[in-house]
Design an enzyme around this catalytic site. Structure first.
Site, mmCIF file in Angstrom:
data_model
loop_
_atom_site.group_PDB
_atom_site.id
_atom_site.type_symbol
_atom_site.label_atom_id
_atom_site.label_comp_id
_atom_site.label_asym_id
_atom_site.label_seq_id
_atom_site.Cartn_x
_atom_site.Cartn_y
_atom_site.Cartn_z
ATOM 1 N N HIS A 1 124.963 54.538 28.404
ATOM 2 C CA HIS A 1 125.698 55.748 27.876
ATOM 3 C C HIS A 1 124.964 56.327 26.737
ATOM 4 C CE1 HIS A 1 129.236 57.540 25.910
ATOM 5 N NE2 HIS A 1 129.429 58.220 26.985
ATOM 6 N N ASP B 1 127.999 72.394 23.427
ATOM 7 C CA ASP B 1 128.040 70.938 23.969
ATOM 8 C C ASP B 1 129.341 70.683 24.561
ATOM 9 O OD1 ASP B 1 127.576 68.277 24.347
ATOM 10 O OD2 ASP B 1 127.946 67.744 22.282
ATOM 11 N N ALA C 1 131.673 69.010 28.032
ATOM 12 C CA ALA C 1 131.742 68.043 29.131
ATOM 13 C C ALA C 1 132.183 69.050 30.288
ATOM 14 C CB ALA C 1 132.862 67.052 29.296
ATOM 15 N N GLY D 1 129.545 75.509 18.044
ATOM 16 C CA GLY D 1 129.202 74.455 17.115
ATOM 17 C C GLY D 1 129.480 74.892 15.764
ATOM 18 N N GLN D 2 129.929 76.144 15.278
ATOM 19 C CA GLN D 2 130.035 76.630 13.793
ATOM 20 C C GLN D 2 131.434 75.597 13.083
ATOM 21 O OE1 GLN D 2 131.311 80.685 13.244
ATOM 22 N NE2 GLN D 2 130.961 80.455 11.133
HETATM 23 P P1 NAI Z 1 134.761 70.334 23.066
HETATM 24 O O1 NAI Z 1 135.637 70.920 24.133
HETATM 25 O O2 NAI Z 1 135.349 69.788 21.773
HETATM 26 O O3 NAI Z 1 133.697 71.635 22.472
HETATM 27 C C1 NAI Z 1 132.887 72.270 23.579
HETATM 28 C C2 NAI Z 1 132.172 73.393 22.850
HETATM 29 O O4 NAI Z 1 133.044 74.469 22.514
HETATM 30 C C3 NAI Z 1 131.369 72.789 21.636
HETATM 31 O O5 NAI Z 1 130.276 73.427 21.798
HETATM 32 C C4 NAI Z 1 132.397 73.448 20.678
HETATM 33 O O6 NAI Z 1 131.288 73.839 19.449
HETATM 34 C C5 NAI Z 1 132.811 74.717 21.354
HETATM 35 N N1 NAI Z 1 133.892 75.173 20.462
HETATM 36 C C6 NAI Z 1 135.161 74.463 20.304
HETATM 37 N N2 NAI Z 1 135.993 75.323 19.812
HETATM 38 C C7 NAI Z 1 135.453 76.497 19.399
HETATM 39 C C8 NAI Z 1 136.030 77.566 18.858
HETATM 40 N N3 NAI Z 1 137.091 77.553 18.205
HETATM 41 N N4 NAI Z 1 135.108 78.609 18.574
HETATM 42 C C9 NAI Z 1 133.823 78.516 19.310
HETATM 43 N N5 NAI Z 1 133.425 77.392 19.921
HETATM 44 C C10 NAI Z 1 134.073 76.380 20.291
HETATM 45 O O7 NAI Z 1 133.498 69.388 23.641
HETATM 46 P P2 NAI Z 1 133.995 68.197 24.938
HETATM 47 O O8 NAI Z 1 133.653 68.836 26.230
HETATM 48 O O9 NAI Z 1 135.114 67.689 24.794
HETATM 49 O O10 NAI Z 1 132.692 67.216 24.647
HETATM 50 C C11 NAI Z 1 132.867 66.417 23.493
HETATM 51 C C12 NAI Z 1 131.617 65.391 23.459
HETATM 52 O O11 NAI Z 1 131.316 64.712 24.489
HETATM 53 C C13 NAI Z 1 130.081 66.263 23.732
HETATM 54 O O12 NAI Z 1 129.518 65.683 22.654
HETATM 55 C C14 NAI Z 1 129.696 65.790 24.991
HETATM 56 O O13 NAI Z 1 128.303 65.480 24.829
HETATM 57 C C15 NAI Z 1 130.249 64.181 24.970
HETATM 58 N N6 NAI Z 1 130.326 63.797 26.088
HETATM 59 C C16 NAI Z 1 129.390 62.586 26.752
HETATM 60 C C17 NAI Z 1 129.116 62.407 27.961
HETATM 61 C C18 NAI Z 1 128.392 61.325 28.275
HETATM 62 O O14 NAI Z 1 128.340 60.406 29.463
HETATM 63 N N7 NAI Z 1 127.338 61.042 27.408
HETATM 64 C C19 NAI Z 1 130.263 62.603 28.840
HETATM 65 C C20 NAI Z 1 131.202 63.865 28.594
HETATM 66 C C21 NAI Z 1 131.005 64.320 27.390
#
Ligand code: NAI
Length: 347
Positions: free
Chosen positions: A116, A174, A176, A306-307
């Site tokens: 992972h 970024d 899921a 990302g902001q």
């Molecule tokens: P999230 O739902 O918190 O955010 C998704 C995206 O939406 C981000 O780019 C964020 O900047 C953007 N965003 C959120 N609120 C916003 C707003 N108000 N205005 C504009 N943009 C906004 O992310 P999620 O889906 O919960 O993922 C969390 C982390 O989990 C990520 O870093 C992902 O890479 C990681 N992940 C890693 C896995 C692995 O196997 N390595 C598997 C699944 C997720």
């Protein structure tokens, strides 16, 4: 519980080293986890340390991997991680991808046989910090119902993207491909909180708000998210000759075994398409224009992707982590044998 960034870094790396990971790899894992916590991605921060420590201690992560980087064409390469710790492998592979894209305009690097790798924003930011566009995606445990299905097939298969601007800030998207990452359900469990009814389903495939009753997650936007997670699985799994779909190893299956996961980095050098300076200025303009869009009621502003997380990271001298995680990190224990052979949805 609030801790300073420095204390959190020390606690995490000490624990990983105590579990048996070498210092260089432990420091990179720490960096990626603190990156996640500082940005509010607690699902991929310190709360994962005990699981990693157990897997490292039990041999499911190779502490002395034979890393190989093989160019397979002018812009393509394979990075063999030999089941070393994913965060380190993904970082090193991105360094290689950046070098290839600088020279040849584009780089597609398959990262094979890793564990992972955490929050993907970390790796795409490496590309954007070099003035390049970065994309990354990876496989993850099968725990998501395909659209119309009542049992898991794909993982939460995340996709990340970053591009540089002329101000030094970056757009970083970024996510899921599920409505929520599994770690967010874990986070709700650790805080004993309900989850919204559109995150996950129970054993009958019906929506549930109890994080302890979750038997599968659901793709974003129905068939569209399902299609995206399939695309991620093909590009970061099948394309690299790795297992795919419900044959991808589970995080908690057998902690003595290697996970053999795949990740794909795609890096694009804007200079090969337009003027790099104009590209970066245009990204700045895009960011500003998005911020100037009239917000709807209940929103203080429109943010670019990302902001908010970057602003949080800039301000975070202290990081909020749950008490149980702090207790573990400050304890003498390497792990409490909590994860091995555990049903991924177990309470
Ligand atoms: P999230 O739902 O918190 O955010 C998704 C995206 O939406 C981000 O780019 C964020 O900047 C953007 N965003 C959120 N609120 C916003 C707003 N108000 N205005 C504009 N943009 C906004 O992310 P999620 O889906 O919960 O993922 C969390 C982390 O989990 C990520 O870093 C992902 O890479 C990681 N992940 C890693 C896995 C692995 O196997 N390595 C598997 C699944 C997720």
């Amino acid at each position: 519980m609030k801790v300073t960034v420095q204390e959190l870094e020390t606690l995490i790396s000490n624990k990983l080293i105590k579990a048996g990971l070498n210092e260089e790899h432990a420091n990179v894992v720490t960096d990626v986890l603190v990156h996640a916590d500082a940005r509010g991605y607690h699902s991929h921060g310190a709360m994962r340390v005990e699981y990693y420590a157990e897997r490292i201690a039990k041999g499911g992560i190779n502490n002395d991997p034979a890393i190989q980087f093989e160019k397979t064409g002018p812009s393509t390469a394979l990075f063999e991680g030999d089941n070393g710790v994913g965060h380190y492998m993904a970082k090193k592979a991105m360094e290689e991808a950046v070098a290839v894209a600088k020279e040849n305009g584009v780089a597609v690097v398959g990262v094979k046989n890793i564990s992972h790798s955490g929050a993907l924003s970390y790796f795409v930011e490496q590309a954007a910090d070099e003035g390049l566009v970065g994309l990354s995606m990876c496989q993850s445990d099968p725990m998501v119902v395909p659209f119309g299905g009542a049992e898991p097939y794909y993982g939460t298969n995340p996709i990340a993207f970053a591009a540089p601007s002329s101000s030094g800030k970056k757009v970083i998207f970024d996510m899921a491909t599920t409505v929520q990452a599994w770690g967010k359900v874990l986070h709700a469990r650790s805080k004993n909180e309900e989850i919204p009814d559109d995150w996950a389903v129970d054993e009958n495939g019906e929506p549930t708000t109890d994080p302890f009753n979750v038997k599968a997650l659901v793709p974003i936007a129905g068939p569209k998210g399902y299609g995206l997670m399939m695309m991620v699985d093909i590009l970061s799994g099948l394309l690299l000759g790795l297992e795919s779909g419900n044959k991808v190893t589970s995080m908690y299956e057998d902690l003595t075994e290697h996970r053999k996961l795949g990740q794909l980095h795609l890096v694009i050098n804007p200079e090969f398409f337009t003027s790099a300076e104009i590209f970066k200025e245009n990204i700045t303009n895009t960011m500003n224009e998005l911020n100037q869009v009239k917000p709807r009621a209940g929103f203080d502003r429109v943010s670019y992707p990302g902001q908010r997380s970057e602003e949080r990271a800039e301000k975070s001298e202290h990081i909020e982590i749950v008490d149980d995680v702090y207790e573990y990190l400050t304890s003498e224990a390497v792990h409490h044998n909590k994860y091995d052979h555990k049903d991924p949805f177990a309470k």
